[in-house]
Enzyme design. Structure first.
Site, short mmCIF file in Angstrom:
data_model
loop_
_atom_site.label_atom_id
_atom_site.label_comp_id
_atom_site.label_asym_id
_atom_site.label_seq_id
_atom_site.Cartn_x
_atom_site.Cartn_y
_atom_site.Cartn_z
N SER A 203 0.83 -1.20 0.00
CA SER A 203 0.00 0.00 0.00
C SER A 203 0.87 1.25 0.00
O SER A 203 1.76 1.40 0.85
CB SER A 203 -0.89 -0.03 1.25
N HIS A 205 0.47 4.41 0.74
CA HIS A 205 0.50 5.43 1.81
C HIS A 205 1.33 5.04 3.02
O HIS A 205 1.54 5.84 3.92
CB HIS A 205 -0.93 5.84 2.22
N THR A 244 -11.80 2.10 -14.14
CA THR A 244 -10.80 3.00 -14.70
C THR A 244 -9.64 3.13 -13.73
O THR A 244 -9.84 3.34 -12.53
CB THR A 244 -11.42 4.39 -14.95
N CYS A 329 -5.85 1.51 13.24
CA CYS A 329 -7.03 1.07 12.50
C CYS A 329 -8.14 0.58 13.43
O CYS A 329 -9.29 0.53 13.04
CB CYS A 329 -6.65 -0.03 11.53
N1 PLP Z 1 -2.41 -4.63 6.60
C1 PLP Z 1 -1.59 -4.03 7.47
C2 PLP Z 1 -0.55 -4.82 8.18
C3 PLP Z 1 -1.72 -2.65 7.71
O1 PLP Z 1 -0.91 -2.06 8.58
C4 PLP Z 1 -2.72 -1.92 7.02
C5 PLP Z 1 -2.87 -0.49 7.30
O2 PLP Z 1 -3.85 0.05 7.64
C6 PLP Z 1 -3.56 -2.60 6.11
C7 PLP Z 1 -3.36 -3.96 5.93
C8 PLP Z 1 -4.62 -1.90 5.31
O3 PLP Z 1 -4.03 -1.14 4.30
P1 PLP Z 1 -4.84 -0.04 3.46
O4 PLP Z 1 -4.87 1.17 4.33
O5 PLP Z 1 -4.00 0.17 2.23
O6 PLP Z 1 -6.17 -0.59 3.14
#
Ligand code: PLP
Length: 379
Positions: A203, A205, A244, A329
């Site tokens: 990912s 970000h 897209t 999260c």
């Molecule tokens: N997996 C892990 C280990 C993460 O730290 C995160 C971060 O939030 C994710 C998955 C989810 O990634 P995304 O924000 O790109 O959906």
């Protein structure tokens, strides 16, 4: 009154975009705005070229083929595509999936959904250090095991799993190995050939690229992995992910990969020194300990338990420092961290733990100020 911008020590939650990433993205919002699927004019071709370059940049970072990279909206989507895709394509072999109790919710929630659809899920334990037991994995593998989903490094503690040994066990059993490498790609060198990973998500970000864009690596040989789309319509991305393409985001992801490949060694050396310093000083405080293995851990992360001090209270006392309790999260929910609980911490100790995650824009002065501020909040 002017409020000072806090010191940012939450790089595992997200990172600011590198200026070079932003610069590379900008033209694709305006003059180079084409749809990469438009085949009839130069607007489309320019966008298509940019996507091709980005795909190669991702492939170069993790050592795979360009055709093995599927762009997604980030790791959560890539995880869904991987796990649900394997589930939908390998049921003739079996309905058993193995994962770990300390995985990210994107993995755990997806497995839970499949459980309702008839999958059998084994949730492996971790020890006090946060590491799985290879013997437990070996015992859990059966001829019906289609997938083993184990993260590279944990987002809350930074603890790294024995990936190569896991891959060997999984392949000896003829199962597939999916690795959530969201916290690792761009930080340390990952080679999907050498580590024999079959499917892997990343990912942008998390390593100075934009939010809302990521990729899934899907192996094409030894073994060839078959997935099925979770989003239909148009057949983009080899039919696995229609819609897209997010050209600007993808260009940003590619540039972030290119920069990481060049800078990660220097960055990691510098950041790890800062982490060592932070830990040394904070662990001088009474009843303080580090959560998770200190032997095999991401160089930028430290998760510290300040026994007898609620992290919520500490965080209120240090408004000039941006840190996380539990994982970013899940912190919307006031539940103790499932990761720390799985490691055997008491509820009380999970509620007293704080994650500090350092990044390439962290300065020595910021670490010094953090040490002073946290000490004052606790003593
Ligand atoms: N997996 C892990 C280990 C993460 O730290 C995160 C971060 O939030 C994710 C998955 C989810 O990634 P995304 O924000 O790109 O959906």
């Amino acid at each position: 009154m002017h409020m000072k911008t806090p010191i940012y020590l939450d790089y595992n939650a997200t990172t600011p975009a590198d200026k070079r990433v932003l610069e590379t993205m900008l033209p694709y919002f305006t003059e180079k705005f084409g749809n990469s699927s438009s085949r009839t004019h130069s607007f489309g071709w320019i966008a298509e070229d940019a996507v091709k370059t980005a795909r190669q940049q991702v492939a170069d970072l993790i050592n795979c083929l360009e055709q093995e990279v599927i762009f997604t909206s980030g790791s959560t989507e890539a995880i869904n595509l991987a796990i649900k895709g394997v589930w939908e394509n390998y049921q003739l072999k079996g309905k058993h999936i193995i994962t770990v109790k300390t995985e990210h919710k994107a993995v755990l929630d997806t497995c839970e959904i499949l459980e309702k659809k008839g999958a059998t899920i084994t949730y492996l334990n971790v020890d006090r250090e946060g590491v799985i037991d290879l013997q437990e994995l070996k015992n859990a593998l059966t001829p019906q095991t289609i997938l083993v989903a184990i993260m590279y490094a944990n987002n809350e503690t930074g603890v790294i799993q024995p990936i190569k040994e896991i891959a060997d066990l999984v392949h000896t059993n003829n199962s597939l190995f999916f690795c959530d490498a969201t916290q690792v790609v761009g930080k340390i060198n990952i080679d999907v050939q050498e580590e024999h990973i079959d499917i892997m998500c990343l990912s942008a970000h998390k390593f100075y690229g934009p939010k809302g864009v990521g990729a899934l690596y899907v192996r094409r040989k030894d073994p060839r992995v078959t997935l099925s789309p979770q989003i239909d319509g148009g057949g983009h991305e080899r039919g696995l992910r229609s819609g897209t393409l997010n050209v600007t985001g993808i260009v940003g992801l590619g540039k972030a990969c290119e920069i990481a490949k060049l800078d990660m060694w220097d960055d990691s050396a510098r950041i790890s020194k800062l982490r060592t310093r932070l830990e040394q000083f904070l662990c001088e405080l009474p009843n303080t300990y580090i959560n998770g293995s200190t032997k095999n851990r991401l160089f930028n992360t430290t998760n510290i338990c300040f026994q007898g001090n609620r992290s919520e209270t500490i965080i209120k006392k240090i408004p000039n420092i941006a840190v996380a309790m539990g994982s970013a999260c899940t912190s919307a929910i006031a539940e103790p961290s499932h990761v720390l609980k799985a490691m055997g911490l008491s509820d009380e100790d999970t509620y007293s733990s704080i994650r500090f995650s350092i990044g390439k824009y962290t300065t020595e002065a910021e670490i010094k100020e953090t040490i002073e501020t946290v000490k004052n909040a606790i003593l």
